[in-house]
Design an enzyme around this catalytic site. Structure first.
Site, PDB file in Angstrom:
ATOM      1  N   ASP A  85       0.819  -1.094   0.056  1.00 53.71           N
ATOM      2  CA  ASP A  85       0.070  -0.104   0.051  1.00 53.71           C
ATOM      3  C   ASP A  85       0.894   1.165   0.175  1.00 53.71           C
ATOM      4  OD1 ASP A  85      -2.190  -1.692   0.164  1.00 53.71           O
ATOM      5  OD2 ASP A  85      -3.367  -0.234   1.626  1.00 53.71           O
ATOM      6  N   ASN A 133      -4.478  -2.442  -4.974  1.00 50.11           N
ATOM      7  CA  ASN A 133      -5.782  -2.505  -3.987  1.00 50.11           C
ATOM      8  C   ASN A 133      -5.682  -1.586  -2.720  1.00 50.11           C
ATOM      9  OD1 ASN A 133      -8.374  -3.323  -3.469  1.00 50.11           O
ATOM     10  ND2 ASN A 133      -7.746  -5.219  -2.576  1.00 50.11           N
ATOM     11  N   SER A 210     -15.239   5.813   6.534  1.00 45.04           N
ATOM     12  CA  SER A 210     -14.791   7.006   7.019  1.00 45.04           C
ATOM     13  C   SER A 210     -13.644   7.350   6.220  1.00 45.04           C
ATOM     14  CB  SER A 210     -14.286   6.808   8.492  1.00 45.04           C
ATOM     15  OG  SER A 210     -13.155   6.202   8.387  1.00 45.04           O
ATOM     16  N   HIS A 435      -4.762  -9.647   2.847  1.00 47.81           N
ATOM     17  CA  HIS A 435      -3.567  -9.705   3.934  1.00 47.81           C
ATOM     18  C   HIS A 435      -4.364 -10.162   5.431  1.00 47.81           C
ATOM     19  CE1 HIS A 435      -4.279  -5.159   5.539  1.00 47.81           C
ATOM     20  NE2 HIS A 435      -5.272  -5.383   4.425  1.00 47.81           N
ATOM     21  N   ARG A 436      -5.441  -9.373   5.711  1.00 51.17           N
ATOM     22  CA  ARG A 436      -6.066  -9.608   6.722  1.00 51.17           C
ATOM     23  C   ARG A 436      -6.737 -10.987   7.221  1.00 51.17           C
ATOM     24  NH1 ARG A 436      -4.560  -5.463   9.563  1.00 51.17           N
ATOM     25  NH2 ARG A 436      -4.749  -3.429   8.754  1.00 51.17           N
ATOM     26  N   LYS A 461       0.794  -6.749   1.574  1.00 55.13           N
ATOM     27  CA  LYS A 461      -0.077  -5.300   1.555  1.00 55.13           C
ATOM     28  C   LYS A 461       0.220  -4.613   2.830  1.00 55.13           C
ATOM     29  CE  LYS A 461      -4.876  -3.753   1.139  1.00 55.13           C
ATOM     30  NZ  LYS A 461      -4.643  -2.757   0.235  1.00 55.13           N
TER      31      LYS A 461
END
Length: 476
Positions: A85, A133, A210, A435-436, A461
């Site tokens: 990222d 992404n 958010s 990734h999570r 990521k």
């Protein structure tokens, strides 16, 4: 500019259909991926014990880079997260010819533009930015580039083209920006014809993400005029907005807030507010990443200290430690660290928690729930459906494979752990290029079973060294 009706509300039906189709295709490919040996087996973990120094926060890293680029002066950014990222954001700044001096993977100096970022290309040329992404790059850049001059197209991987951005586009159009996304889906690619903005008022939805509000807030100080942004319904993940506003203050900008952050707040940025470099800034350790080690200690009864975020953290995800305490863990706080353990005589208990302010860390709760007595209800996580994958469907699918019974609703789920918390052995966890999912489900090994993680490299990521860190404190 009048907005097309199809952009006024992103089609949730289209989003859900696309996400489910993509999820199904990923499930069908899991066997082929495993056959190509793109897997990692995490062997049974008896205990997690030790100290982990967290990598820099993804959210803070990309925010720091953008604000440094908009500021007057040069900013040295330290403890920058080394991940995909952040790489996409840095590559975009390079392409936009914002000077970035690399000292190391975790340290850079950004020379600010003292205002908006303009395209370095001729006025009849289009600057095409590929952002993978990385939502923390796509959304803020889409807003910031509207404030300058030039033609841009912001695009990414197929999943990025399924992630909504219509609410942000709506707000930018209300401020006068010539910007659009795909009308049928409300998703990228984003096309911008920027000629600078004169300020104004925007009323946007805060129900999906958010990041849309944070993106508008970060871009507002480089507008030539006052900007007022109102939330017309409700604001999810308010701690991330507070994080954004706190960081803007470090760069010299004050945001005036009216109303309750948990209600329908409005935000005002005066034209006199300008970004000024703080000269240097240290990125706080990533609180979302801390959740895996915190949960691992709670599950196994080991003792783990995470360094880099604590009682003075600006990140809302540190509240995940409080959830583990509700389940039966013992938590000790320090200004920049959190220590978690659990007495062996205390069994983890299921909880019912509103996770609207900690949606990323809430994924870790889904796996911790497998080890608890009684069901765990994870509420207010509709945003799961709009993330790197359709996380609600993914979590339901993988927890079910492990032996749990999961009830799925629109914005919450109830996880009933396997009988006697006996988790199925040698299960292949499909990670959906998320990734999570990979990091969260690695904790299944704490149940005394082997767990096979498909595509472990997707952790690049945000946390490419995750599995090495996990192994470093694991006792098998």
């Amino acid at each position: 500019m009048q907005q097309a009706p199809s952009l006024q509300k992103c089609s949730e039906v289209a989003q859900r259909t696309k996400a489910m189709n993509w999820l199904e295709s990923r499930l069908q490919s899991a066997t082929d991926d495993a056959a190509s040996d793109n897997t990692l087996t995490v062997t049974p973990i008896k205990s997690l014990d030790g100290t982990v120094t967290l990598p820099g926060s993804k959210s803070l890293s990309n925010r720091c880079l953008l604000l440094a680029a908009l500021s007057d002066g040069s900013t040295k950014v330290d403890n920058l997260l080394e991940s995909d990222d952040i790489r996409f954001m840095l590559e975009a700044l390079d392409q936009l010819e914002v000077p970035v001096e690399r000292h190391s993977a975790e340290s850079v100096t950004v020379t600010g533009q003292n205002g908006p970022i303009n395209s370095p290309l001729n006025e009849d040329e289009t600057n095409e930015l590929f952002l993978g992404n990385a939502g923390t790059a796509m959304r803020p850049l889409a807003a910031a580039l509207c404030m300058g001059q030039g033609n841009f197209v912001l695009d990414g991987v197929p999943r990025m083209r399924e992630r909504p951005i219509a609410d942000l586009i709506d707000g930018l159009q209300q401020l006068g920006a010539d910007v659009s996304c795909v009308a049928e889906t409300g998703c990228p690619p984003v096309t911008i014809h920027a000629k600078g903005l004169k300020g104004g008022k925007a009323s946007i939805s805060g129900k999906m993400s958010s990041q849309f509000l944070s993106s508008l807030l970060m871009a507002a100080p480089v507008v030539d005029g006052d900007v007022t942004i109102e939330i017309k319904d409700e604001l999810i993940s308010a701690p991330y907005v507070a994080l954004t506003i706190g960081l803007m203050k470090k760069f010299g900008v004050n945001v005036e807030i009216e109303g309750d952050m948990d209600g329908k707040p409005s935000f005002h940025i005066r034209s006199s507010e300008k970004y000024i470099s703080p000269e240097s800034i240290l990125v706080e350790g990533d609180a979302s990443s801390a959740s895996y080690f915190i949960a691992g200690a709670a599950i196994t009864g080991g003792t783990v200290t995470v360094r880099g975020c604590g009682s003075e953290s600006v990140q809302g995800d540190v509240a995940f430690a409080n959830v583990m305490e509700q389940m039966g863990a013992k938590v000790e706080w320090a200004p920049e660290s959190i220590t978690v353990t659990r007495d062996s005589s205390v069994k983890l208990k299921g909880v019912d928690v509103d996770c609207g302010k900690i949606p990323d860390a809430a994924m870790t709760l889904a796996v911790a729930a497998l080890f608890a007595e009684g069901p765990t209800t994870i509420r207010n996580v509709y945003s799961w459906r709009l993330k790197e994958t359709e996380r609600m469907k993914a979590i339901v699918a993988e927890c079910t494979k492990l032996g749990a019974k999961v009830e799925e609703f629109e914005d919450y789920c109830i996880i009933h752990p396997p009988p006697d918390n006996k988790i199925n052995d040698n299960i292949l966890i499909e990670t959906y290029d998320d990734h999570r999912m990979a990091m969260t489900f690695s904790l299944v090994a704490c149940g005394g079973v082997n767990v096979i993680i498909n595509d472990p490299g997707c952790t690049a990521k945000t946390f490419p060294t995750y599995f090495d860190m996990l192994e470093g404190i694991a006792t098998h």
